[in-house]
Design a protein around this motif. Structure first.
Motif, mmCIF file in Angstrom:
data_model
loop_
_atom_site.group_PDB
_atom_site.id
_atom_site.type_symbol
_atom_site.label_atom_id
_atom_site.label_comp_id
_atom_site.label_asym_id
_atom_site.label_seq_id
_atom_site.Cartn_x
_atom_site.Cartn_y
_atom_site.Cartn_z
ATOM 1 N N VAL A 10 7.010 7.633 -8.442
ATOM 2 C CA VAL A 10 7.961 6.971 -9.350
ATOM 3 C C VAL A 10 7.975 5.454 -9.180
ATOM 4 C CG1 VAL A 10 9.456 8.989 -9.573
ATOM 5 C CG2 VAL A 10 9.859 7.358 -7.709
ATOM 6 N N LYS A 11 7.306 4.948 -8.135
ATOM 7 C CA LYS A 11 7.270 3.498 -7.933
ATOM 8 C C LYS A 11 6.057 3.143 -7.081
ATOM 9 C CE LYS A 11 10.174 -0.399 -6.412
ATOM 10 N NZ LYS A 11 11.477 -0.783 -5.791
ATOM 11 N N LEU A 12 5.427 2.014 -7.389
ATOM 12 C CA LEU A 12 4.260 1.552 -6.642
ATOM 13 C C LEU A 12 4.569 0.210 -5.993
ATOM 14 C CD1 LEU A 12 1.466 2.335 -9.266
ATOM 15 C CD2 LEU A 12 2.067 3.701 -7.260
ATOM 16 N N GLY A 13 4.096 0.045 -4.750
ATOM 17 C CA GLY A 13 4.351 -1.203 -4.048
ATOM 18 C C GLY A 13 3.376 -2.303 -4.380
ATOM 19 N N GLY A 14 2.220 -1.952 -4.898
ATOM 20 C CA GLY A 14 1.204 -2.946 -5.227
ATOM 21 C C GLY A 14 0.130 -2.339 -6.102
ATOM 22 N N ASN A 15 -0.883 -3.102 -6.399
ATOM 23 C CA ASN A 15 -1.963 -2.628 -7.256
ATOM 24 C C ASN A 15 -2.806 -1.583 -6.535
ATOM 25 O OD1 ASN A 15 -1.254 -4.408 -9.348
ATOM 26 N ND2 ASN A 15 -2.475 -6.065 -8.449
ATOM 27 N N ASP B 241 0.818 -1.222 0.000
ATOM 28 C CA ASP B 241 0.000 0.000 0.000
ATOM 29 C C ASP B 241 0.843 1.259 0.000
ATOM 30 O OD1 ASP B 241 1.038 -0.216 2.548
ATOM 31 O OD2 ASP B 241 -0.819 0.390 3.559
ATOM 32 N N GLU B 242 2.097 1.170 -0.434
ATOM 33 C CA GLU B 242 3.001 2.323 -0.410
ATOM 34 C C GLU B 242 3.466 2.708 -1.809
ATOM 35 O OE1 GLU B 242 5.298 2.168 3.870
ATOM 36 O OE2 GLU B 242 6.117 0.975 2.228
ATOM 37 N N ALA B 243 3.750 3.992 -1.962
ATOM 38 C CA ALA B 243 4.344 4.523 -3.189
ATOM 39 C C ALA B 243 5.665 5.201 -2.856
ATOM 40 C CB ALA B 243 3.397 5.522 -3.847
ATOM 41 N N LEU B 244 6.555 5.219 -3.816
ATOM 42 C CA LEU B 244 7.799 5.978 -3.686
ATOM 43 C C LEU B 244 7.614 7.292 -4.429
ATOM 44 C CD1 LEU B 244 10.692 5.820 -2.527
ATOM 45 C CD2 LEU B 244 11.433 5.084 -4.811
ATOM 46 N N VAL B 245 7.854 8.398 -3.737
ATOM 47 C CA VAL B 245 7.645 9.733 -4.294
ATOM 48 C C VAL B 245 8.968 10.447 -4.440
ATOM 49 C CG1 VAL B 245 6.520 11.971 -3.959
ATOM 50 C CG2 VAL B 245 5.343 9.866 -3.259
ATOM 51 N N LYS B 246 9.225 10.970 -5.636
ATOM 52 C CA LYS B 246 10.384 11.839 -5.868
ATOM 53 C C LYS B 246 9.987 13.239 -5.447
ATOM 54 C CE LYS B 246 14.344 13.273 -7.728
ATOM 55 N NZ LYS B 246 14.372 14.623 -7.119
ATOM 56 N N ILE B 247 10.641 13.758 -4.419
ATOM 57 C CA ILE B 247 10.296 15.078 -3.916
ATOM 58 C C ILE B 247 10.778 16.145 -4.895
ATOM 59 C CG2 ILE B 247 10.546 16.699 -2.000
ATOM 60 C CD1 ILE B 247 8.963 14.151 -1.342
ATOM 61 N N LYS B 248 9.881 17.072 -5.231
ATOM 62 C CA LYS B 248 10.198 18.132 -6.188
ATOM 63 C C LYS B 248 10.273 19.509 -5.524
ATOM 64 C CE LYS B 248 10.065 15.652 -10.069
ATOM 65 N NZ LYS B 248 11.176 15.587 -11.067
ATOM 66 N N ASN B 249 9.329 19.793 -4.633
ATOM 67 C CA ASN B 249 9.308 21.082 -3.938
ATOM 68 C C ASN B 249 8.969 20.883 -2.470
ATOM 69 O OD1 ASN B 249 8.310 22.374 -6.913
ATOM 70 N ND2 ASN B 249 9.777 23.555 -5.733
ATOM 71 N N ILE B 250 9.551 21.736 -1.635
ATOM 72 C CA ILE B 250 9.343 21.683 -0.191
ATOM 73 C C ILE B 250 9.022 23.087 0.295
ATOM 74 C CG2 ILE B 250 10.328 21.063 2.049
ATOM 75 C CD1 ILE B 250 12.522 19.531 0.363
ATOM 76 N N GLY B 251 7.886 23.269 0.940
ATOM 77 C CA GLY B 251 7.577 24.537 1.581
ATOM 78 C C GLY B 251 8.223 24.580 2.960
ATOM 79 N N ILE B 252 8.688 25.748 3.342
ATOM 80 C CA ILE B 252 9.300 25.926 4.657
ATOM 81 C C ILE B 252 8.251 26.485 5.610
ATOM 82 C CG2 ILE B 252 11.164 26.979 5.975
ATOM 83 C CD1 ILE B 252 12.037 24.914 3.865
ATOM 84 N N LYS C 162 8.955 7.257 0.867
ATOM 85 C CA LYS C 162 7.862 6.306 0.672
ATOM 86 C C LYS C 162 6.694 6.698 1.555
ATOM 87 C CE LYS C 162 9.619 2.628 3.758
ATOM 88 N NZ LYS C 162 9.926 1.171 3.813
ATOM 89 N N VAL C 163 5.493 6.612 0.955
ATOM 90 C CA VAL C 163 4.295 7.150 1.588
ATOM 91 C C VAL C 163 3.124 6.203 1.310
ATOM 92 C CG1 VAL C 163 2.764 9.140 1.752
ATOM 93 C CG2 VAL C 163 5.144 9.477 1.093
#
Length: 339
Positions: A67-72, A26-37, A123-124
């Motif tokens: 960028v990546k999925l752990g499952g369906n 139930d997890e995805a891998l996320v490429k972080i693009k922007n971060i608010g401070i 991963k989230v």
């Protein structure tokens, strides 16, 4: 992967860490693009953030790409642009079972209780991702801070007939202003910072701005409101004196909402509290529906955060500019980092 770690107060250090090698179903891998401070990040840097320990990877206002999925899954696809709901609630405690996961008894917030998004990959769980085909990564990074104001306004059940005073014109106070304005309320903003008051007037089009001075009194508010006092007050300062003084500004039968917090106790005069029958509320974090609603409002142009984004930096430069952003003379409203 490159990760920025706050090892101790005022001590950032880049580290090379292993990217997450495996994902749960139930997890995805996320490429972080922007971060608010966020104010939380500044407080942590100063060593003044409650519920916090070091070392810690900061960052909970995030926009990224799946960028990546752990499952369906039927909800998330590779390449989706997403914002991350950073509140990792247990789903089992009384609060969670009552649909109040924002104040879960076992809550862990990314970048506060557990490591956050000042890293290349994160991963989230799928259900913590909210996607948009329209918004930019930078816009998506602003959804979480907006959600704090949205939740506070929802908690207070603000309506068009309310006279609303927002104390504190930082990003969280401005997010409260944003959603009270959407409800058609009369809005006053009180702050010590003239530049932020000017911003609230010009960019947020609030009805009245008030400068907090040593001799500030409820009579000053009454002069703006034809003798009345605010029916709803939001204190977004996290300042104990401000929070204490706010009790004397509330109308009879009115509401006082603490959005900011500090390490310590709040005291108030009980006869005043009872005589006015004040409703006192705390507002913590936000709910999944807030994220979905805000994305729709941004996609349809009903919310424009462009004027808020006053400062930008590349990830590599963040340790050098972070301390500068703490200086009031830099006039930061909202800073965002690009990966």
């Amino acid at each position: 992967m490159k990760t920025l770690v706050l090892e101790n107060p005022k001590a950032f250090k880049f580290q090379e860490q292993e990217a997450p090698a495996s994902l749960e179903a139930d997890e995805a891998l996320v490429k972080i693009k922007n971060i608010g401070i966020c104010g939380t990040d500044y407080h942590a840097f100063r060593g003044k953030q409650p519920f916090f320990s070091y070392p810690r990877v900061l960052g909970h206002e995030l926009g990224g790409e799946v960028v990546k999925l752990g499952g369906n899954t039927n909800t998330i696809n590779l390449g989706d642009k997403v914002t991350i709901e950073p509140y990792l609630n247990c789903g089992r405690c009384q609060s969670c079972l009552n649909d109040k996961g924002n104040c879960c008894e076992n809550l862990q917030v990314l970048g506060v209780h557990v490591d956050g998004g000042m890293t290349e990959y994160l991963k989230v769980p799928y259900h913590k991702l909210h996607k948009s085909k329209i918004l930019s990564f930078e816009q998506l990074a602003m959804v979480e801070p907006l959600s704090i104001g949205a939740h506070a306004v929802q908690r207070a059940e603000v309506s068009a007939k309310d006279l609303v005073l927002v104390i504190g014109a930082g990003p969280i106070g401005l997010s409260v202003v944003q959603f009270t304005k959407l409800r058609g309320s009369t809005v006053l903003v009180l702050d010590i910072n003239k530049d932020r008051l000017k911003f609230a007037r010009q960019q947020m089009q609030v009805d009245f701005i008030l400068e907090a001075t040593e001799d500030f009194s409820p009579d000053i508010i009454r002069r703006c409101l034809n003798g009345f006092l605010p029916t709803v007050i939001f204190d977004a300062t996290g300042n104990p004196n401000s929070m204490k003084n706010a009790f004397s500004y509330v109308s009879f039968g009115g509401k006082l909402v603490f959005v900011g917090l500090f390490i310590g106790e709040v005291t108030f005069d009980d006869p005043l509290f009872h005589r006015r029958e004040i409703t006192l509320l705390a507002s913590r974090n936000s709910l999944p529906q807030d994220f979905s609603d805000i994305i729709k409002l941004m996609e349809t142009g009903k919310i424009d955060i462009t004027p808020w984004l006053t400062h930008r930096a590349d990830f590599d430069d963040l340790p050098h500019v972070f301390n500068e952003w703490l200086d009031p003379t830099t006039r930061v409203i909202k800073a965002v980092v690009s990966m």
